[in-house]
Write a protein that holds these residues in place. Structure first.
Motif, PDB file in Angstrom:
ATOM      1  N   PRO A 153      53.535  48.114  41.984  1.00 15.94           N
ATOM      2  CA  PRO A 153      53.515  46.958  41.089  1.00 15.94           C
ATOM      3  C   PRO A 153      52.226  46.859  40.269  1.00 15.94           C
ATOM      4  O   PRO A 153      52.272  46.501  39.095  1.00 15.94           O
ATOM      5  CB  PRO A 153      53.647  45.782  42.049  1.00 15.94           C
ATOM      6  CG  PRO A 153      54.414  46.334  43.195  1.00 15.94           C
ATOM      7  CD  PRO A 153      53.973  47.764  43.337  1.00 15.94           C
ATOM      8  N   SER A 154      51.088  47.194  40.876  1.00 11.12           N
ATOM      9  CA  SER A 154      49.848  47.110  40.099  1.00 11.12           C
ATOM     10  C   SER A 154      49.845  48.143  38.979  1.00 11.12           C
ATOM     11  O   SER A 154      49.398  47.861  37.864  1.00 11.12           O
ATOM     12  CB  SER A 154      48.639  47.294  41.016  1.00 11.12           C
ATOM     13  OG  SER A 154      48.779  48.454  41.811  1.00 11.12           O
ATOM     14  N   ALA A 155      50.385  49.341  39.248  1.00  6.57           N
ATOM     15  CA  ALA A 155      50.443  50.374  38.210  1.00  6.57           C
ATOM     16  C   ALA A 155      51.400  49.955  37.092  1.00  6.57           C
ATOM     17  O   ALA A 155      51.106  50.148  35.906  1.00  6.57           O
ATOM     18  CB  ALA A 155      50.881  51.708  38.817  1.00  6.57           C
ATOM     19  N   PHE A 201      49.584  47.474  34.838  1.00  2.00           N
ATOM     20  CA  PHE A 201      48.644  48.109  33.913  1.00  2.00           C
ATOM     21  C   PHE A 201      49.387  48.852  32.803  1.00  2.00           C
ATOM     22  O   PHE A 201      48.962  48.843  31.645  1.00  2.00           O
ATOM     23  CB  PHE A 201      47.720  49.075  34.663  1.00  2.00           C
ATOM     24  CG  PHE A 201      46.521  48.404  35.252  1.00  2.00           C
ATOM     25  CD1 PHE A 201      45.499  47.961  34.428  1.00  2.00           C
ATOM     26  CD2 PHE A 201      46.423  48.196  36.616  1.00  2.00           C
ATOM     27  CE1 PHE A 201      44.386  47.334  34.957  1.00  2.00           C
ATOM     28  CE2 PHE A 201      45.325  47.562  37.157  1.00  2.00           C
ATOM     29  CZ  PHE A 201      44.301  47.130  36.329  1.00  2.00           C
ATOM     30  N   MET A 202      50.514  49.501  33.166  1.00  4.31           N
ATOM     31  CA  MET A 202      51.262  50.254  32.177  1.00  4.31           C
ATOM     32  C   MET A 202      51.766  49.335  31.060  1.00  4.31           C
ATOM     33  O   MET A 202      51.636  49.650  29.876  1.00  4.31           O
ATOM     34  CB  MET A 202      52.432  50.935  32.866  1.00  4.31           C
ATOM     35  CG  MET A 202      53.106  51.959  32.031  1.00  4.31           C
ATOM     36  SD  MET A 202      54.536  52.547  32.920  1.00  4.31           S
ATOM     37  CE  MET A 202      55.634  51.199  32.628  1.00  4.31           C
ATOM     38  N   TRP A 203      52.304  48.174  31.442  1.00  5.10           N
ATOM     39  CA  TRP A 203      52.812  47.250  30.417  1.00  5.10           C
ATOM     40  C   TRP A 203      51.681  46.580  29.660  1.00  5.10           C
ATOM     41  O   TRP A 203      51.816  46.252  28.494  1.00  5.10           O
ATOM     42  CB  TRP A 203      53.778  46.237  31.031  1.00  5.10           C
ATOM     43  CG  TRP A 203      55.114  46.847  31.217  1.00  5.10           C
ATOM     44  CD1 TRP A 203      55.621  47.398  32.360  1.00  5.10           C
ATOM     45  CD2 TRP A 203      56.120  47.052  30.209  1.00  5.10           C
ATOM     46  NE1 TRP A 203      56.864  47.917  32.131  1.00  5.10           N
ATOM     47  CE2 TRP A 203      57.203  47.720  30.824  1.00  5.10           C
ATOM     48  CE3 TRP A 203      56.211  46.741  28.852  1.00  5.10           C
ATOM     49  CZ2 TRP A 203      58.355  48.066  30.121  1.00  5.10           C
ATOM     50  CZ3 TRP A 203      57.358  47.090  28.158  1.00  5.10           C
ATOM     51  CH2 TRP A 203      58.419  47.745  28.786  1.00  5.10           C
ATOM     52  N   LYS A 204      50.556  46.373  30.342  1.00  4.96           N
ATOM     53  CA  LYS A 204      49.397  45.842  29.625  1.00  4.96           C
ATOM     54  C   LYS A 204      49.006  46.797  28.505  1.00  4.96           C
ATOM     55  O   LYS A 204      48.729  46.389  27.378  1.00  4.96           O
ATOM     56  CB  LYS A 204      48.231  45.665  30.607  1.00  4.96           C
ATOM     57  CG  LYS A 204      47.024  44.967  30.012  1.00  4.96           C
ATOM     58  CD  LYS A 204      45.892  44.918  31.032  1.00  4.96           C
ATOM     59  CE  LYS A 204      44.636  44.364  30.421  1.00  4.96           C
ATOM     60  NZ  LYS A 204      44.245  43.084  31.022  1.00  4.96           N
ATOM     61  N   LEU A 205      49.038  48.090  28.804  1.00  5.17           N
ATOM     62  CA  LEU A 205      48.696  49.101  27.795  1.00  5.17           C
ATOM     63  C   LEU A 205      49.726  49.122  26.667  1.00  5.17           C
ATOM     64  O   LEU A 205      49.370  49.245  25.489  1.00  5.17           O
ATOM     65  CB  LEU A 205      48.605  50.483  28.457  1.00  5.17           C
ATOM     66  CG  LEU A 205      48.366  51.670  27.527  1.00  5.17           C
ATOM     67  CD1 LEU A 205      47.015  51.533  26.833  1.00  5.17           C
ATOM     68  CD2 LEU A 205      48.402  52.980  28.301  1.00  5.17           C
ATOM     69  N   LEU A 206      51.004  48.988  27.026  1.00  3.10           N
ATOM     70  CA  LEU A 206      52.044  49.036  25.989  1.00  3.10           C
ATOM     71  C   LEU A 206      51.939  47.842  25.039  1.00  3.10           C
ATOM     72  O   LEU A 206      52.358  47.917  23.893  1.00  3.10           O
ATOM     73  CB  LEU A 206      53.440  49.067  26.638  1.00  3.10           C
ATOM     74  CG  LEU A 206      53.791  50.364  27.367  1.00  3.10           C
ATOM     75  CD1 LEU A 206      55.071  50.205  28.175  1.00  3.10           C
ATOM     76  CD2 LEU A 206      53.957  51.508  26.371  1.00  3.10           C
ATOM     77  N   LEU A 228      53.557  57.068  30.225  1.00  2.00           N
ATOM     78  CA  LEU A 228      52.572  57.154  31.306  1.00  2.00           C
ATOM     79  C   LEU A 228      52.169  58.615  31.543  1.00  2.00           C
ATOM     80  O   LEU A 228      50.993  58.927  31.734  1.00  2.00           O
ATOM     81  CB  LEU A 228      53.183  56.569  32.579  1.00  2.00           C
ATOM     82  CG  LEU A 228      52.240  56.123  33.673  1.00  2.00           C
ATOM     83  CD1 LEU A 228      51.486  54.892  33.254  1.00  2.00           C
ATOM     84  CD2 LEU A 228      53.019  55.837  34.951  1.00  2.00           C
ATOM     85  N   PHE A 251      49.707  44.061  47.075  1.00  2.00           N
ATOM     86  CA  PHE A 251      48.548  43.897  46.203  1.00  2.00           C
ATOM     87  C   PHE A 251      47.692  42.676  46.549  1.00  2.00           C
ATOM     88  O   PHE A 251      46.487  42.799  46.743  1.00  2.00           O
ATOM     89  CB  PHE A 251      49.014  43.818  44.749  1.00  2.00           C
ATOM     90  CG  PHE A 251      47.883  43.801  43.755  1.00  2.00           C
ATOM     91  CD1 PHE A 251      47.229  44.961  43.397  1.00  2.00           C
ATOM     92  CD2 PHE A 251      47.465  42.607  43.181  1.00  2.00           C
ATOM     93  CE1 PHE A 251      46.185  44.962  42.490  1.00  2.00           C
ATOM     94  CE2 PHE A 251      46.420  42.589  42.273  1.00  2.00           C
ATOM     95  CZ  PHE A 251      45.780  43.769  41.926  1.00  2.00           C
ATOM     96  N   SER A 275      46.818  50.918  45.742  1.00  2.00           N
ATOM     97  CA  SER A 275      47.385  49.829  44.958  1.00  2.00           C
ATOM     98  C   SER A 275      46.297  48.953  44.334  1.00  2.00           C
ATOM     99  O   SER A 275      46.392  48.561  43.174  1.00  2.00           O
ATOM    100  CB  SER A 275      48.294  48.992  45.858  1.00  2.00           C
ATOM    101  OG  SER A 275      48.758  47.862  45.194  1.00  2.00           O
ATOM    102  N   LEU A 312      43.191  51.132  42.088  1.00  2.00           N
ATOM    103  CA  LEU A 312      43.328  51.434  40.662  1.00  2.00           C
ATOM    104  C   LEU A 312      42.944  50.250  39.784  1.00  2.00           C
ATOM    105  O   LEU A 312      42.638  50.427  38.602  1.00  2.00           O
ATOM    106  CB  LEU A 312      44.736  51.961  40.336  1.00  2.00           C
ATOM    107  CG  LEU A 312      45.972  51.103  40.484  1.00  2.00           C
ATOM    108  CD1 LEU A 312      46.166  50.168  39.315  1.00  2.00           C
ATOM    109  CD2 LEU A 312      47.185  52.011  40.557  1.00  2.00           C
ATOM    110  N   TYR A 367      42.766  53.755  31.412  1.00  2.00           N
ATOM    111  CA  TYR A 367      44.202  53.903  31.602  1.00  2.00           C
ATOM    112  C   TYR A 367      44.598  55.315  32.004  1.00  2.00           C
ATOM    113  O   TYR A 367      45.570  55.496  32.743  1.00  2.00           O
ATOM    114  CB  TYR A 367      44.955  53.493  30.335  1.00  2.00           C
ATOM    115  CG  TYR A 367      44.996  52.002  30.120  1.00  2.00           C
ATOM    116  CD1 TYR A 367      45.824  51.206  30.912  1.00  2.00           C
ATOM    117  CD2 TYR A 367      44.226  51.385  29.156  1.00  2.00           C
ATOM    118  CE1 TYR A 367      45.877  49.838  30.739  1.00  2.00           C
ATOM    119  CE2 TYR A 367      44.263  50.010  28.966  1.00  2.00           C
ATOM    120  CZ  TYR A 367      45.089  49.242  29.757  1.00  2.00           C
ATOM    121  OH  TYR A 367      45.146  47.889  29.590  1.00  2.00           O
ATOM    122  N   ALA A 406      49.227  56.281  39.328  1.00  2.00           N
ATOM    123  CA  ALA A 406      50.624  55.824  39.300  1.00  2.00           C
ATOM    124  C   ALA A 406      51.569  56.987  39.546  1.00  2.00           C
ATOM    125  O   ALA A 406      52.527  56.879  40.313  1.00  2.00           O
ATOM    126  CB  ALA A 406      50.925  55.162  37.963  1.00  2.00           C
TER     127      ALA A 406
END
Lengths: 311, 281
Positions: A134-136, A139-144, B34, B214, B230, B233, B245, B252
């Motif tokens: 979930p944390s990854a 971050f992925m959507w934050k970047l998008l 990603l 988390f 978790s 990162l 990133y 990830a």
């Protein structure tokens, strides 16, 4: 499978039969279940009592031993606290729209694939988002959505869906929407997997009979398969709904409650007040309110939906 | 008549695959993005407009393991998650057997109490749990994470195993009983082996949920003595460099692979596990 027999006579005879068969002492089942219950009581009842106690004090993390009794003062100020009330509203809006969108999408996708010859392949593709941490994912959507370099904006600009670059984090409605989009991406698979499993487990004879009678496939799904799915839908929505309401990681990573608290959920409010502002009394009072509401909802959900499905 | 019906079926199938392809696109695009993030230099991450075809490099994969305590994160994740699953199995197997095979006063209430702990809001118990572990001198310690993960997952492990134990035919247990076996012996030699797919499903689900946790991990671990992947990162926010990133993408993807393999192992039982056994396979 087996419920407690209705009459005491049958309870007695069942007990007698059990003793004849196995010579198990009467306390054995309690002894088997006791360690698990004790563990859970320790980790659930203790926090509740502690939070209840703390909620009557003005109390700070940074100054231990300096608590002052304020009675229901923390609760009263919580109900006058615009931030807390806003966080309740935000939680309802964000988790409500997430779960609604996930439910509609998951049910639609499940209806489309469950009799498909390649259902296993679709399932493997569709479940992938759920397998990232979930944390990854956050971050992925934050970047998008990142301001100035948003891939979402760029793609939508090129395809003409939206001509203007949107400021996702700066706009209250869009900031909420970005959390919803990320949640839908991550958790639609959860409901999808459950619905596909339930639909596949159904006896296909009824569907065949309806088809022979001339019904279209969507009519068969709507009128035959879906009603049978109702208990599973209820359980799946309860489980997903609880997780959506407790949303924390996405808020922590993606928005930190910005802009102007418009994405602050109740979970994030408790975290911010308790662990950033060190106001243990207020955080405890909010925790108690949340626990009372969720324990009530959990009791209702368990007795209403899980009990019939289990027996 | 017959051919127009066939044509309608044909076009409906095309429409169906079109819809499914749209969702697959939405599903996979962020994952593809990603992957490309993990394969590009940091200067090509946050530019306007985005660079879709970067200069491919493995720098991020090397840097992640060089610049961050990745081995400590991996070790902590491993210890806390595996340990929590072992605690869960130790507590859940007897509890599930008790709930599945005995009739006694309060059984349903006990079972539903265990189930209802799945529905507690984590943030609402965060403060007392933090104080509890502080008083136990267990802050920043993987053992504390182990105990918390075990509590979070105990309900689902118990209920999934219970749902498989209920389906073990009573006749097989009765046969063992006639041969003189007592309940504990029957559990160990008959019921448990026959419900092993439930035990495996529950263990893998609990493992995945533990690795993903988390909030509590963030609160009670703050150095690489206890931080897991978790939460680790979230530390990749190197001050003036902003959020790194590229390295987050590497972590990830590194965790995605074992999750995918574990999920493949329980694929058939996944729906049942996720509904805590309410759905029969």
């Amino acid at each position: 499978m087996s419920s407690v027999p209705a009459s005491t006579a049958s309870v007695k005879s069942a007990r007698a039969a059990a003793r004849r068969r196995g010579h198990d002492p009467r306390w054995l089942p309690y002894a088997l279940v006791a360690p698990a219950v004790a563990y859970l009581l320790g980790i659930t009842l203790y926090p509740f009592i502690y939070a209840l106690y703390k909620s009557f004090y003005q109390s700070s993390f940074t100054m231990p031993g300096m608590d002052t009794f304020v009675g229901l003062g923390n609760y009263a100020s919580l109900f006058r606290d615009g931030d807390f009330l806003a966080s309740v509203v935000n939680t309802v809006i964000i988790s409500g729209s997430s779960v609604l969108a996930e439910f509609v999408l998951a049910l639609g996708l499940a209806a489309l694939v469950y009799r498909d010859p390649w259902v296993k392949g679709w399932r493997m593709i569709f479940l992938a988002p759920m397998l990232f941490m979930p944390s990854a994912v956050s971050f992925m959507w934050k970047l998008l959505f990142v301001p100035g370099a948003s891939v979402v904006n760029d793609l939508m600009g090129h395809t003409g869906v939206l001509p203007d670059a949107l400021n996702w984090v700066g706009n209250p409605a869009l900031a909420r929407l970005s959390l919803v989009v990320a949640d839908v991406w991550e958790w639609t698979p959860f409901l999808f997997l459950i619905f596909v499993g339930a639909l596949q487990a159904q006896n296909s004879d009824l569907e065949e009979a309806a088809k022979v009678d001339g019904a279209r496939s969507w009519q068969v799904f709507w009128q035959v398969s879906l009603p049978l799915l109702r208990p599973i839908i209820a359980i799946a929505l309860v489980l997903r709904g609880i997780d959506a309401v407790t949303m924390f990681t996405k808020v922590y990573v993606m928005t930190q409650g910005a802009p102007a608290g418009n994405t602050e959920t109740v979970s994030y409010f408790i975290y911010r007040v308790g662990f950033n502002q060190f106001d243990a009394g207020t955080a405890a009072a909010a925790s108690v309110l949340v626990l009372i509401v969720t324990i009530g909802v959990a009791q209702y959900a368990v007795s209403r939906y899980f009990r019939p499905a289990m027996e | 008549m017959a051919s127009s019906r066939r044509m309608a079926q044909h076009s409906s199938r095309i429409g169906r695959y079109l819809l499914l392809a749209c969702w697959a696109f939405f599903c996979l695009l962020p994952i593809v993005w990603l992957v490309t993030i993990s394969l590009r230099g940091r200067t090509e991450t946050m530019v306007n407009p985005p660079i879709y075809w970067p200069h491919f490099t493995l720098d991020a994969w090397r840097d992640t393991f060089d610049n961050w305590p990745m081995w400590a994160y991996l070790r902590n994740t491993f210890i806390a998650a595996i340990g929590s699953v072992l605690i869960d199995l130790l507590l859940a197997i007897p509890a599930a057997y008790s709930l599945a095979r005995f009739q006694y006063r309060g059984r349903d209430q006990i079972g539903f109490y265990i189930l209802s702990t799945r529905m507690i809001v984590p943030a609402a118990v965060a403060l007392p749990i933090y104080i509890l572990f502080k008083n136990l001198h267990l802050l920043d310690n993987p053992a504390a994470l182990m105990l918390i993960y075990a509590a979070i997952n105990l309900s689902i492990v118990t209920w999934v195993i219970r749902s498989y134990m209920i389906e073990v035919p009573r006749e097989i247990e009765e046969a063992a009983r006639v041969d003189g076996a007592r309940s504990i012996g029957i559990l160990m030699r008959v019921t448990l082996p026959l419900s092993i797919s439930g035990v495996v499903t529950a263990s893998i689900l609990a493992l995945i949920f533990a690795v993903n946790e988390f909030l509590f991990t963030l609160l009670i671990s703050y150095t690489d003595r206890a931080q897991t992947l978790s939460v680790g990162l979230a530390m990749f926010t190197g001050g003036s460099k902003g959020i790194i990133y590229n390295d987050i993408a590497v972590v990830a993807l590194v965790t995605f692979v074992p999750m995918f393999i574990l999920t493949l192992l329980i694929q058939r039982h996944l729906s049942r596990g996720l509904t805590m056994g309410a759905l029969k396979n």
